[in-house]
Design a protein around this motif. Structure first.
Motif, PDB file in Angstrom:
ATOM      1  N   LEU A   5       1.058   3.993  -3.051  1.00 41.57           N
ATOM      2  CA  LEU A   5       0.723   5.557  -2.798  1.00 41.57           C
ATOM      3  C   LEU A   5       1.989   6.278  -3.326  1.00 41.57           C
ATOM      4  O   LEU A   5       1.503   7.344  -3.800  1.00 41.57           O
ATOM      5  CB  LEU A   5       0.354   5.495  -1.473  1.00 41.57           C
ATOM      6  CG  LEU A   5      -0.902   5.058  -0.912  1.00 41.57           C
ATOM      7  CD1 LEU A   5      -1.279   5.278   0.535  1.00 41.57           C
ATOM      8  CD2 LEU A   5      -2.107   5.696  -1.459  1.00 41.57           C
ATOM      9  N   LEU A  46       0.254   4.155   7.537  1.00 42.18           N
ATOM     10  CA  LEU A  46       0.474   4.983   6.287  1.00 42.18           C
ATOM     11  C   LEU A  46       0.481   6.566   6.629  1.00 42.18           C
ATOM     12  O   LEU A  46       1.217   7.221   5.943  1.00 42.18           O
ATOM     13  CB  LEU A  46      -0.767   4.668   5.218  1.00 42.18           C
ATOM     14  CG  LEU A  46      -0.860   3.317   4.692  1.00 42.18           C
ATOM     15  CD1 LEU A  46      -2.021   3.062   3.901  1.00 42.18           C
ATOM     16  CD2 LEU A  46       0.285   2.986   3.822  1.00 42.18           C
ATOM     17  N   ASP A  58       1.709   5.222  -8.409  1.00 39.80           N
ATOM     18  CA  ASP A  58       0.425   5.617  -8.856  1.00 39.80           C
ATOM     19  C   ASP A  58      -0.401   4.497  -9.268  1.00 39.80           C
ATOM     20  O   ASP A  58       0.141   3.697  -9.632  1.00 39.80           O
ATOM     21  CB  ASP A  58       0.456   6.936  -9.900  1.00 39.80           C
ATOM     22  CG  ASP A  58      -0.894   7.733  -9.883  1.00 39.80           C
ATOM     23  OD1 ASP A  58      -1.725   7.488  -9.104  1.00 39.80           O
ATOM     24  OD2 ASP A  58      -0.931   8.425 -10.784  1.00 39.80           O
ATOM     25  N   ARG A  74      -4.970  11.147  -0.043  1.00 36.85           N
ATOM     26  CA  ARG A  74      -4.149  10.178  -0.890  1.00 36.85           C
ATOM     27  C   ARG A  74      -4.505   8.761  -0.327  1.00 36.85           C
ATOM     28  O   ARG A  74      -4.758   7.722  -0.873  1.00 36.85           O
ATOM     29  CB  ARG A  74      -2.643  10.268  -0.754  1.00 36.85           C
ATOM     30  CG  ARG A  74      -1.909   9.389  -1.543  1.00 36.85           C
ATOM     31  CD  ARG A  74      -1.843  10.103  -2.823  1.00 36.85           C
ATOM     32  NE  ARG A  74      -0.958   9.095  -3.693  1.00 36.85           N
ATOM     33  CZ  ARG A  74      -1.180   9.328  -4.983  1.00 36.85           C
ATOM     34  NH1 ARG A  74      -1.881   9.786  -5.922  1.00 36.85           N
ATOM     35  NH2 ARG A  74      -0.090   8.494  -5.756  1.00 36.85           N
ATOM     36  N   ILE A  75      -4.682   8.547   0.956  1.00 35.46           N
ATOM     37  CA  ILE A  75      -4.816   6.995   1.610  1.00 35.46           C
ATOM     38  C   ILE A  75      -6.159   6.790   1.109  1.00 35.46           C
ATOM     39  O   ILE A  75      -6.336   5.690   1.100  1.00 35.46           O
ATOM     40  CB  ILE A  75      -4.831   7.071   3.126  1.00 35.46           C
ATOM     41  CG1 ILE A  75      -3.440   7.470   3.693  1.00 35.46           C
ATOM     42  CG2 ILE A  75      -5.270   6.018   3.686  1.00 35.46           C
ATOM     43  CD1 ILE A  75      -3.161   7.873   5.018  1.00 35.46           C
ATOM     44  N   HIS A 111       1.730   9.983   4.098  1.00 34.70           N
ATOM     45  CA  HIS A 111       0.598  10.039   3.104  1.00 34.70           C
ATOM     46  C   HIS A 111      -0.842  10.834   3.740  1.00 34.70           C
ATOM     47  O   HIS A 111      -0.915  10.770   4.933  1.00 34.70           O
ATOM     48  CB  HIS A 111       0.342   8.648   2.817  1.00 34.70           C
ATOM     49  CG  HIS A 111       1.329   7.909   2.296  1.00 34.70           C
ATOM     50  ND1 HIS A 111       1.787   8.207   1.019  1.00 34.70           N
ATOM     51  CD2 HIS A 111       1.968   6.638   2.616  1.00 34.70           C
ATOM     52  CE1 HIS A 111       2.856   7.205   0.708  1.00 34.70           C
ATOM     53  NE2 HIS A 111       2.826   6.288   1.574  1.00 34.70           N
ATOM     54  N   CYS A 149       0.761  -1.183   0.103  1.00 37.23           N
ATOM     55  CA  CYS A 149      -0.050  -0.039  -0.021  1.00 37.23           C
ATOM     56  C   CYS A 149       0.909   1.145   0.010  1.00 37.23           C
ATOM     57  O   CYS A 149       0.634   2.152  -0.852  1.00 37.23           O
ATOM     58  CB  CYS A 149      -1.027  -0.277   1.311  1.00 37.23           C
ATOM     59  SG  CYS A 149      -2.249  -1.255   1.132  1.00 37.23           S
ATOM     60  N   ASN A 150       1.825   1.224   0.934  1.00 41.28           N
ATOM     61  CA  ASN A 150       2.868   2.432   0.725  1.00 41.28           C
ATOM     62  C   ASN A 150       3.351   2.381  -0.518  1.00 41.28           C
ATOM     63  O   ASN A 150       3.781   3.874  -1.047  1.00 41.28           O
ATOM     64  CB  ASN A 150       3.686   1.983   1.877  1.00 41.28           C
ATOM     65  CG  ASN A 150       5.059   3.179   2.053  1.00 41.28           C
ATOM     66  OD1 ASN A 150       4.712   4.474   1.962  1.00 41.28           O
ATOM     67  ND2 ASN A 150       6.331   2.925   2.084  1.00 41.28           N
ATOM     68  N   ARG A 204      -7.609   6.874  -1.344  1.00 46.32           N
ATOM     69  CA  ARG A 204      -7.579   6.222  -2.746  1.00 46.32           C
ATOM     70  C   ARG A 204      -7.901   4.804  -2.739  1.00 46.32           C
ATOM     71  O   ARG A 204      -8.062   4.283  -3.666  1.00 46.32           O
ATOM     72  CB  ARG A 204      -6.617   6.779  -3.843  1.00 46.32           C
ATOM     73  CG  ARG A 204      -6.636   8.449  -4.112  1.00 46.32           C
ATOM     74  CD  ARG A 204      -5.575   8.359  -4.983  1.00 46.32           C
ATOM     75  NE  ARG A 204      -5.785   7.793  -6.466  1.00 46.32           N
ATOM     76  CZ  ARG A 204      -5.312   7.531  -7.320  1.00 46.32           C
ATOM     77  NH1 ARG A 204      -3.710   7.857  -7.141  1.00 46.32           N
ATOM     78  NH2 ARG A 204      -5.400   6.814  -8.241  1.00 46.32           N
ATOM     79  N   ILE A 205      -7.216   4.249  -1.679  1.00 46.18           N
ATOM     80  CA  ILE A 205      -7.238   2.922  -1.569  1.00 46.18           C
ATOM     81  C   ILE A 205      -8.496   2.268  -1.056  1.00 46.18           C
ATOM     82  O   ILE A 205      -9.249   2.860  -0.043  1.00 46.18           O
ATOM     83  CB  ILE A 205      -5.969   2.187  -0.681  1.00 46.18           C
ATOM     84  CG1 ILE A 205      -4.816   2.461  -1.124  1.00 46.18           C
ATOM     85  CG2 ILE A 205      -6.201   0.775  -0.234  1.00 46.18           C
ATOM     86  CD1 ILE A 205      -3.746   2.239  -0.196  1.00 46.18           C
TER      87      ILE A 205
END
Length: 311
Positions: A236, A259, A239, A268-269, A264, A232-233, A271-272
């Motif tokens: 991010l 995260l 992209d 931004r986070i 982040h 995940c890191n 988006r997961i």
């Protein structure tokens, strides 16, 4: 859908002589669309033109076919045990290795009965090649025109455990997906991997994130929470078009906190996507896979992807 050249190549390599049967034209109702095709060889077949008596008879005729190309017409009435009420034209073509070498890699046009290429076909081809407009599969003045199919979605599946395997089983037959499958070693993968799936064993999977296309979609479901977090890191920092993480709401709350500690932003986070799938279906790997696949393929998700592509 278009002309699946890779599937045909694989079938010819495995079985030798293969007949490709494609729906070339439709009048009224039909169980499948123009361009739907199946591959037939001596003791098997793949793909479908709609099933039922039409498909059975077409497959039997293909196995007995001696001509290199044959165009036939079929009424879908009660006498065939099908109630569509329409009619279809089928183009059946014999392929071997030599025949494959004559095919174009982007757009395949051929006469169904030996005619010289008419101006109408030349116009379609010129527009496609000159303006980059991909035509639909179609019959034009006795010529069958089909674009060569290219998957338009890159899907990276991280993890080859029970859920990862179930997901690949569900998603690999879909023609629009090019699947890359990653885990920590060759022993993590099954002995047989579906056609069109690229397996990548890597002792440090997170190092592969930088090689993923920035428009790829990702499903993270490894055996390790630490590896999930690192993926995940890295995603991010890289992209992606979509990233989904398997796990509970509690797991996601912990990941969001960690995260954020890695620098982040909340936007931004977010988006997961986590959790993924449909928890109401249960925790059986196949049920999880069905739920995740439905989430990936639902119409709203497709519209979202189309917007991304046009942006």
């Amino acid at each position: 859908m278009g002309f699946d050249l890779e599937a045909l190549r694989e079938a010819v390599e495995t079985h030798g002589r293969v007949v490709r049967v494609v729906i070339a034209g439709i009048k009224g109702s039909s169980p499948r669309e123009v361009g739907a095709a199946m591959l037939v060889w001596k003791d098997g077949q793949s793909g479908t033109i709609g099933g039922g008596t039409l498909e059975y008879q077409a497959a039997e005729a293909a196995r007995a076919q001696t001509r290199s190309s044959r165009l036939t017409h079929h009424a879908l009435g009660p006498e065939m045990g099908q109630c569509c009420g329409g009619a279809v034209s089928l183009l059946s073509e014999v392929y071997d290795r030599a025949a494959l070498e004559t095919l174009d890699e982007t757009l395949i046009a051929r006469a169904t009965s030996g005619e010289e290429m008419p101006l109408s076909v030349k116009r379609v081809l010129a527009t496609a090649r000159g303006q980059g407009i991909t035509p639909e599969p179609q019959m034009v003045d006795g010529w069958m025109i089909e674009p060569v199919h290219k998957p338009n979605r890159n899907l990276w599946i991280w993890g080859a455990g029970h859920v990862g395997r179930a997901l690949v089983d569900v998603l690999s037959p879909l023609p629009d997906l090019a699947i890359t499958w990653i885990d920590t070693g060759p022993d993590r993968f099954p002995d047989t991997i579906a056609a069109g799936v690229t397996s990548l064993p890597a002792t440090k999977p997170a190092e592969l994130v930088r090689h993923a296309p920035t428009d790829a979609e990702h499903l993270v479901l490894t055996y390790s929470h630490n590896l999930d977090l690192e993926l995940c890191n890295r995603l991010l920092l890289h992209d992606f078009r979509f990233a989904g993480l398997i796990g509970s709401a509690t797991k996601w709350a912990r990941f969001r906190s960690r995260l954020a500690a890695l620098g982040h932003s909340p936007e931004r986070i977010s988006r997961i996507t986590c959790p993924i799938g449909d928890p109401n279906l249960g925790k059986h790997p196949q049920m999880i896979a069905v739920g995740v696949a439905a989430q990936m393929l639902r119409p709203a998700r497709q519209n979202e992807l189309k917007k991304d592509l046009s942006a």
